[in-house]
Write an enzyme that holds these catalytic residues in place. Structure first.
Site, PDB file in Angstrom:
ATOM      1  N   ARG A 297       0.837  -1.222   0.000  1.00  0.00           N
ATOM      2  CA  ARG A 297       0.000   0.000   0.000  1.00  0.00           C
ATOM      3  C   ARG A 297       0.867   1.265   0.000  1.00  0.00           C
ATOM      4  O   ARG A 297       0.503   2.280   0.586  1.00  0.00           O
ATOM      5  CB  ARG A 297      -0.953   0.041   1.210  1.00  0.00           C
ATOM      6  CG  ARG A 297      -1.858  -1.118   1.369  1.00  0.00           C
ATOM      7  CD  ARG A 297      -2.912  -1.222   0.275  1.00  0.00           C
ATOM      8  NE  ARG A 297      -3.649  -2.434   0.442  1.00  0.00           N
ATOM      9  CZ  ARG A 297      -3.267  -3.620  -0.054  1.00  0.00           C
ATOM     10  NH1 ARG A 297      -2.181  -3.719  -0.796  1.00  0.00           N
ATOM     11  NH2 ARG A 297      -3.984  -4.696   0.168  1.00  0.00           N
TER      12      ARG A 297
ATOM     13  N   SER B  53     -10.401  -1.647   4.691  1.00  0.00           N
ATOM     14  CA  SER B  53      -9.510  -1.953   5.822  1.00  0.00           C
ATOM     15  C   SER B  53      -8.984  -0.648   6.403  1.00  0.00           C
ATOM     16  O   SER B  53      -8.346   0.120   5.690  1.00  0.00           O
ATOM     17  CB  SER B  53      -8.315  -2.771   5.349  1.00  0.00           C
ATOM     18  OG  SER B  53      -8.768  -3.893   4.658  1.00  0.00           O
TER      19      SER B  53
ATOM     20  N   GLU C  90      -4.324   2.443   7.447  1.00  0.00           N
ATOM     21  CA  GLU C  90      -4.126   2.426   5.991  1.00  0.00           C
ATOM     22  C   GLU C  90      -4.817   3.676   5.410  1.00  0.00           C
ATOM     23  O   GLU C  90      -4.344   4.286   4.461  1.00  0.00           O
ATOM     24  CB  GLU C  90      -4.744   1.151   5.387  1.00  0.00           C
ATOM     25  CG  GLU C  90      -4.602   1.086   3.877  1.00  0.00           C
ATOM     26  CD  GLU C  90      -5.208  -0.186   3.266  1.00  0.00           C
ATOM     27  OE1 GLU C  90      -5.098  -1.278   3.872  1.00  0.00           O
ATOM     28  OE2 GLU C  90      -5.789  -0.073   2.178  1.00  0.00           O
TER      29      GLU C  90
HETATM   30  C1  LIG Z   1     -15.399  -1.198   0.997  1.00  0.00           C
HETATM   31  C2  LIG Z   1     -13.967  -0.912   0.625  1.00  0.00           C
HETATM   32  C3  LIG Z   1     -13.137  -1.968   0.271  1.00  0.00           C
HETATM   33  C4  LIG Z   1     -11.813  -1.728  -0.057  1.00  0.00           C
HETATM   34  N1  LIG Z   1     -11.020  -2.779  -0.423  1.00  0.00           N
HETATM   35  C5  LIG Z   1      -9.731  -2.572  -0.761  1.00  0.00           C
HETATM   36  C6  LIG Z   1      -8.906  -3.673  -1.162  1.00  0.00           C
HETATM   37  O1  LIG Z   1      -9.334  -4.803  -1.232  1.00  0.00           O
HETATM   38  N2  LIG Z   1      -7.610  -3.400  -1.466  1.00  0.00           N
HETATM   39  C7  LIG Z   1      -7.095  -2.140  -1.441  1.00  0.00           C
HETATM   40  O2  LIG Z   1      -5.904  -1.969  -1.744  1.00  0.00           O
HETATM   41  N3  LIG Z   1      -7.863  -1.080  -1.072  1.00  0.00           N
HETATM   42  C8  LIG Z   1      -9.158  -1.268  -0.727  1.00  0.00           C
HETATM   43  N4  LIG Z   1      -9.946  -0.208  -0.354  1.00  0.00           N
HETATM   44  C9  LIG Z   1      -9.355   1.139  -0.290  1.00  0.00           C
HETATM   45  C10 LIG Z   1      -9.562   1.987  -1.575  1.00  0.00           C
HETATM   46  O3  LIG Z   1     -10.547   1.407  -2.387  1.00  0.00           O
HETATM   47  C11 LIG Z   1      -8.259   2.120  -2.361  1.00  0.00           C
HETATM   48  O4  LIG Z   1      -7.242   2.681  -1.568  1.00  0.00           O
HETATM   49  C12 LIG Z   1      -8.442   2.985  -3.615  1.00  0.00           C
HETATM   50  O5  LIG Z   1      -7.319   2.895  -4.444  1.00  0.00           O
HETATM   51  C13 LIG Z   1      -8.705   4.446  -3.298  1.00  0.00           C
HETATM   52  O6  LIG Z   1      -9.095   5.058  -4.515  1.00  0.00           O
HETATM   53  P1  LIG Z   1      -9.776   6.492  -4.520  1.00  0.00           P
HETATM   54  O7  LIG Z   1      -9.875   6.936  -5.918  1.00  0.00           O
HETATM   55  O8  LIG Z   1     -11.024   6.436  -3.734  1.00  0.00           O
HETATM   56  O9  LIG Z   1      -8.649   7.342  -3.770  1.00  0.00           O
HETATM   57  P2  LIG Z   1      -8.835   8.429  -2.628  1.00  0.00           P
HETATM   58  O10 LIG Z   1      -9.319   7.733  -1.396  1.00  0.00           O
HETATM   59  O11 LIG Z   1      -9.606   9.578  -3.106  1.00  0.00           O
HETATM   60  O12 LIG Z   1      -7.320   8.859  -2.427  1.00  0.00           O
HETATM   61  C14 LIG Z   1      -6.353   7.962  -1.947  1.00  0.00           C
HETATM   62  C15 LIG Z   1      -4.982   8.602  -2.088  1.00  0.00           C
HETATM   63  O13 LIG Z   1      -4.631   8.710  -3.458  1.00  0.00           O
HETATM   64  C16 LIG Z   1      -4.363  10.068  -3.803  1.00  0.00           C
HETATM   65  N5  LIG Z   1      -4.830  10.260  -5.184  1.00  0.00           N
HETATM   66  C17 LIG Z   1      -6.017   9.878  -5.698  1.00  0.00           C
HETATM   67  N6  LIG Z   1      -6.044  10.145  -7.021  1.00  0.00           N
HETATM   68  C18 LIG Z   1      -4.859  10.734  -7.320  1.00  0.00           C
HETATM   69  C19 LIG Z   1      -4.285  11.272  -8.521  1.00  0.00           C
HETATM   70  N7  LIG Z   1      -4.924  11.252  -9.690  1.00  0.00           N
HETATM   71  N8  LIG Z   1      -3.048  11.819  -8.449  1.00  0.00           N
HETATM   72  C20 LIG Z   1      -2.362  11.842  -7.287  1.00  0.00           C
HETATM   73  N9  LIG Z   1      -2.860  11.352  -6.127  1.00  0.00           N
HETATM   74  C21 LIG Z   1      -4.084  10.810  -6.148  1.00  0.00           C
HETATM   75  C22 LIG Z   1      -5.113  10.893  -2.787  1.00  0.00           C
HETATM   76  O14 LIG Z   1      -4.533  12.184  -2.665  1.00  0.00           O
HETATM   77  C23 LIG Z   1      -4.921  10.034  -1.551  1.00  0.00           C
HETATM   78  O15 LIG Z   1      -3.630  10.257  -1.015  1.00  0.00           O
HETATM   79  C24 LIG Z   1     -11.285  -0.410  -0.034  1.00  0.00           C
HETATM   80  C25 LIG Z   1     -12.128   0.656   0.319  1.00  0.00           C
HETATM   81  C26 LIG Z   1     -13.455   0.412   0.631  1.00  0.00           C
HETATM   82  C27 LIG Z   1     -14.340   1.574   0.983  1.00  0.00           C
END
Ligand SMILES: Cc1cc2nc3c(=O)[nH]c(=O)nc-3n(C[C@H](O)[C@H](O)[C@H](O)COP(=O)(O)OP(=O)(O)OC[C@H]3O[C@@H](n4cnc5c(N)ncnc54)[C@H](O)[C@@H]3O)c2cc1C
Length: 338
Positions: free
Chosen positions: A165, A239, A334
């Site tokens: 991560r 998580s 995380e």
């Molecule tokens: C129900 C649920 C289940 C999940 N299961 C998993 C799993 O199985 N495995 C896993 O790894 N994660 C999991 N996650 C966590 C999440 O889905 C991931 O971390 C995902 O990649 C976040 O994407 P996001 O677009 O929502 O990012 P955000 O939450 O909006 O941002 C996350 C980070 O990325 C940065 N960011 C986002 N886009 C950009 C960009 N274009 N340029 C630069 N920085 C950027 C943000 O600034 C922040 O630091 C889960 C979450 C939920 C709610």
């Protein structure tokens, strides 16, 4: 393009926490982003945060700056060899829609990462992982806007310094890079990853002897739907804590005391199942103000109804303290706490 002041972020974070930002900027083309950044680059007090789907963030207060939200769409095959297909997706693409599209286009590898919420841009920041696979196994190149120089730059897989991560975008390039697109190197030949016990059990139970990549995707979606709270129904960031990694000596001592301890090997180290540690502290279903530990998945902290970000943080501290008291292991969040 959207530019609004005093914007409500409740629908833009999967915890469903009430928070506002001073300015909200959503862009649908990279050029709109470049113009916006050019305009603000010399503002000494320009403060921003890139928010994708908000599925790994927890707002504890209003954000006193600009939320930059990529809504860029587009995915295409950029290159093919005899064995591989290189596909590029814009940062604002919904991750799971991208996975589905890849399988439809016979570009394989991402099946086990199905149904993870969020965007393609964040997949590289987070090095998302699930069910025995991680994004870093398939990321070929990341294209980003470097905010110091104003240049578009490309980062190879090796240079991204991926870890559990983790990536360079969370460290050296934190606050300095906006990811524009990611190129994934996928395979033309299906290679079924059934290494995870849950997946193997699902296939056996459903008598799927020779699964296709699409079967694996369906299996993962089914497993996840049964196991994890749907973001449309229960607020969470998945998580909340990382699985803690300990060295062999610490692990042996813990295993001596807790023979049932759940773990995965991680090179010479051991990754402990954080959910198991929390569960052993009797915390499943435990509620603190508006936040709670999920009743089935101890690793997931949820918004049990009108939680504030601080309710979740306080609950996370209770969980960390209890786990430390019992196991001497420190849990690290995380989720990104803002
Ligand atoms: C129900 C649920 C289940 C999940 N299961 C998993 C799993 O199985 N495995 C896993 O790894 N994660 C999991 N996650 C966590 C999440 O889905 C991931 O971390 C995902 O990649 C976040 O994407 P996001 O677009 O929502 O990012 P955000 O939450 O909006 O941002 C996350 C980070 O990325 C940065 N960011 C986002 N886009 C950009 C960009 N274009 N340029 C630069 N920085 C950027 C943000 O600034 C922040 O630091 C889960 C979450 C939920 C709610």
């Amino acid at each position: 393009m959207t530019l609004e002041n005093d914007y409500n972020l409740k629908k833009l974070n999967t915890f469903g926490i009430e928070a506002r930002c001073k300015t909200f900027f959503e862009y649908s083309t990279d050029e709109e982003l470049f113009d916006f950044i050019r305009l603000h680059k010399n503002d000494s007090d320009f403060k921003f945060f890139v928010l994708g789907g908000g599925s790994n963030v927890l707002f504890t207060k209003d954000f006193d700056g600009t939320i930059i939200h990529p809504a860029t769409k587009g995915r295409k095959i950029v290159y093919e060899t005899a064995d591989n297909i290189f596909v590029e997706a814009q940062a604002g693409e919904i991750w799971d829609e991208f996975v589905e599209w890849c399988i439809e286009n016979k570009a394989y590898g991402l099946e086990n990462l199905s149904y993870i919420p969020g965007t393609v841009g964040a997949s590289a920041v987070q090095n998302i992982g699930a069910y025995g696979a991680e994004a870093r196994q398939f990321i070929h190149r990341v294209k980003f806007l470097h905010l110091d120089s104003g240049d578009i730059q490309y980062m190879s897989n090796e240079a991204c310094c991926f870890g559990y991560r983790e990536s360079i975008f969370k460290h050296l390039l934190k606050g300095k890079a906006i990811i524009l697109s990611v190129v994934y190197k996928l395979s033309k030949h299906p290679s079924i990853n059934r290494s995870y016990a849950d997946v193997e059990k699902y296939l056996t139970d459903n008598k799927i002897t020779n699964p296709s990549p699409a079967d694996i995707r369906s299996a993962i979606i089914d497993i996840r739907r049964k196991k994890l709270p749907e973001v449309s129904e229960t607020g969470s960031a998945g998580s909340f804590f990382k699985n803690p990694v300990v060295d062999a000596e610490t692990f042996k001592a813990l295993q001596g005391k807790f023979p049932e301890i759940k773990y995965f090997t991680a090179g010479a180290n051991f990754k402990l199942a954080a959910g198991w540690l929390i569960d052993q502290c009797g915390l499943k279903g435990f509620q603190h103000k508006g936040a709670a530990v999920h009743k089935n998945q101890a690793l997931i902290l949820i918004n049990a109804g009108n939680a504030t970000g601080n309710d979740v943080v306080e609950l996370s501290k209770i969980v960390q303290d209890k786990v430390f008291e019992k196991f001497g292991v420190k849990l690290e969040p995380e989720a990104i706490i803002i």
